[in-house]
Design an enzyme around this catalytic site. Structure first.
Site, PDB file in Angstrom:
ATOM      1  N   GLU A 184      -2.734  16.492 -24.902  1.00 39.59           N
ATOM      2  CA  GLU A 184      -1.784  17.184 -24.019  1.00 39.59           C
ATOM      3  C   GLU A 184      -2.507  18.063 -22.982  1.00 39.59           C
ATOM      4  O   GLU A 184      -3.688  18.366 -23.135  1.00 39.59           O
ATOM      5  CB  GLU A 184      -0.809  18.043 -24.827  1.00 39.59           C
ATOM      6  CG  GLU A 184      -1.472  19.163 -25.604  1.00 39.59           C
ATOM      7  CD  GLU A 184      -0.518  20.317 -25.914  1.00 39.59           C
ATOM      8  OE1 GLU A 184       0.073  20.871 -24.958  1.00 39.59           O
ATOM      9  OE2 GLU A 184      -0.372  20.658 -27.099  1.00 39.59           O
ATOM     10  N   LYS A 206       1.915  27.960 -35.875  1.00 37.71           N
ATOM     11  CA  LYS A 206       1.579  29.383 -35.930  1.00 37.71           C
ATOM     12  C   LYS A 206       2.749  30.177 -36.459  1.00 37.71           C
ATOM     13  O   LYS A 206       3.894  29.820 -36.204  1.00 37.71           O
ATOM     14  CB  LYS A 206       1.345  29.901 -34.512  1.00 37.71           C
ATOM     15  CG  LYS A 206       0.113  29.416 -33.869  1.00 37.71           C
ATOM     16  CD  LYS A 206      -0.165  30.315 -32.667  1.00 37.71           C
ATOM     17  CE  LYS A 206      -1.450  29.928 -32.009  1.00 37.71           C
ATOM     18  NZ  LYS A 206      -1.335  28.684 -31.280  1.00 37.71           N
TER      19      LYS A 206
HETATM   20  N1  PSU Z   1       1.475  26.141 -29.784  1.00 37.74           N
HETATM   21  C1  PSU Z   1       0.150  26.389 -29.760  1.00 37.74           C
HETATM   22  N2  PSU Z   1      -0.557  26.108 -28.638  1.00 37.74           N
HETATM   23  C2  PSU Z   1       0.030  25.546 -27.534  1.00 37.74           C
HETATM   24  C3  PSU Z   1       1.423  25.259 -27.578  1.00 37.74           C
HETATM   25  C4  PSU Z   1       2.101  25.580 -28.713  1.00 37.74           C
HETATM   26  O1  PSU Z   1      -0.375  26.890 -30.728  1.00 37.74           O
HETATM   27  O2  PSU Z   1      -0.651  25.311 -26.532  1.00 37.74           O
HETATM   28  C5  PSU Z   1       2.075  24.601 -26.407  1.00 37.74           C
HETATM   29  C6  PSU Z   1       2.233  23.079 -26.645  1.00 37.74           C
HETATM   30  O3  PSU Z   1       2.120  22.408 -25.414  1.00 37.74           O
HETATM   31  C7  PSU Z   1       3.653  22.971 -27.156  1.00 37.74           C
HETATM   32  C8  PSU Z   1       4.331  24.023 -26.324  1.00 37.74           C
HETATM   33  O4  PSU Z   1       4.229  21.691 -26.980  1.00 37.74           O
HETATM   34  O5  PSU Z   1       3.401  25.107 -26.261  1.00 37.74           O
HETATM   35  C9  PSU Z   1       5.642  24.470 -26.927  1.00 37.74           C
HETATM   36  O6  PSU Z   1       6.301  25.294 -26.011  1.00 37.74           O
HETATM   37  P1  PSU Z   1       7.792  25.757 -26.332  1.00 37.74           P
HETATM   38  O7  PSU Z   1       7.635  26.648 -27.541  1.00 37.74           O
HETATM   39  O8  PSU Z   1       8.221  26.506 -25.108  1.00 37.74           O
HETATM   40  O9  PSU Z   1       8.578  24.538 -26.614  1.00 37.74           O
END
Ligand code: PSU
Ligand code: MN
Length: 304
Positions: free
Chosen positions: A25, A160
């Site tokens: 990603e 996390k």
């Molecule tokens: N969690 C992490 N590192 C990240 C992300 C999430 O520990 O970089 C990023 C990933 O790209 C994930 C996104 O798909 O954040 C999720 O964002 P949201 O919670 O806004 O859906």
């Protein structure tokens, strides 16, 4: 083929020959880590995948084109531009593509573009999930819905504790997403190997991961599979220390009224600041560890 999709020549050749490919990603590059560690890490992850016999496909939206396979220059551009690149989830793709703009792909959009290209395995750090306090904010990541509908295996280090891990597992259960622990019965919590929550199944080999996912695909069951791979012991952080940092970061985001797509990037940056970069090193190491497992699994899947 999708007229908006560009598969890089190296990725296309590998897919045509039935060779293993691993998707990566780009939100982790632009929004997940600071420059220049983000670019160094992205390139090191690609190298790790090559070293383990697979071809990396870093995924992003560049000038409105869906890229399955970015060049080092495109990775540098995403890393240097950082949070000024649009964090692109499923809802963002139509307008970004129509306008010819850039987007950094989350787990959601990386899965979408990987599936369009025919890539079955994807390695990352952490996924989005049900946020703490979701019972009032309704902040639930689109990543969970994507896992429910798009046929890609996602290899991560668990989630996390910025998230409500129990509710995240409940959501995945409802949506029929298998949650696998690699070499563990317990869901890893990203910076730490344990969370106190059980996974659905423990699997100990890349071959068995590949067999289970191949069975899912062959049965025509929609959706992906979540493989949670604990951070290597020597890089894991003390749970009390990191959980205190996470609690502070969450409290600060509530205080500042951070909402919507800003929440996760805000929390990641805040945790990094509070821990003085200790969390960043752990983050880099767990992504490399996931890249290794994903490459080995993609190699087994290519033999199925
Ligand atoms: N969690 C992490 N590192 C990240 C992300 C999430 O520990 O970089 C990023 C990933 O790209 C994930 C996104 O798909 O954040 C999720 O964002 P949201 O919670 O806004 O859906
Ligand atoms: Mn959200």
């Amino acid at each position: 083929m999708n007229k908006y999709l560009d598969i890089s020549p190296e990725v296309k050749a590998a897919l045509d020959d039935g060779k293993p490919v691993v998707a990566l990603e780009s939100t982790i590059i632009s929004h997940g880590m600071p420059y220049p560690q983000n670019v160094h890490t992205a390139l090191a992850v690609e190298q790790t995948i090559r070293d383990h016999g697979a071809v990396p496909a870093t995924i992003a939206v560049i000038g409105g084109r869906l890229k399955a396979g970015c060049t080092p220059e495109e990775i540098e551009h995403l890393g240097r531009t950082g949070q000024a690149v649009t964090k692109a989830s499923r809802r963002d793709l139509p307008v970004l593509v129509a306008r010819g703009q850039d987007g950094a792909t989350t787990v959601t959009t990386t899965m979408i573009i990987a599936a369009m290209a025919g890539i079955k395995v994807f390695a990352t750090g952490g996924i989005g999930g049900v946020h703490r306090g979701a019972e009032t904010t309704m902040d639930i990541s689109a990543d969970l819905e994507e896992l429910a509908q798009t046929p890609v295996m996602v290899v991560c280090a668990g989630a996390k504790s910025i998230l409500d891990l129990g509710l995240t597992l409940e959501y995945l259960e409802t949506k029929g997403v298998p949650v696998i622990g690699y070499g563990t019965d317990e869901l890893p919590a990203f910076y730490t190997r344990r969370s106190g929550f059980k996974v659905d199944y423990r699997i100990d080999t890349p071959q068995e991961l590949a067999s289970a996912f191949a069975a899912k695909l062959a049965m025509g069951l929609k959706g992906g599979m979540l493989v949670t791979n604990p951070i290597p012991e020597q890089y894991s952080l003390d749970p009390d220390y990191i959980n205190a940092a996470i609690d502070r970061a969450v409290a600060r985001s509530v205080e500042l009224g951070i909402k919507g797509k800003e929440t996760t990037p805000f929390l990641l940056a805040e945790i990094k600041n509070i821990t003085g970069g200790l969390s960043l090193e752990a983050n880099i190491q767990l992504v490399l560890n996931n890249a290794r497992l994903a490459a080995q699994t993609a190699a087994c899947l290519a033999q199925e």
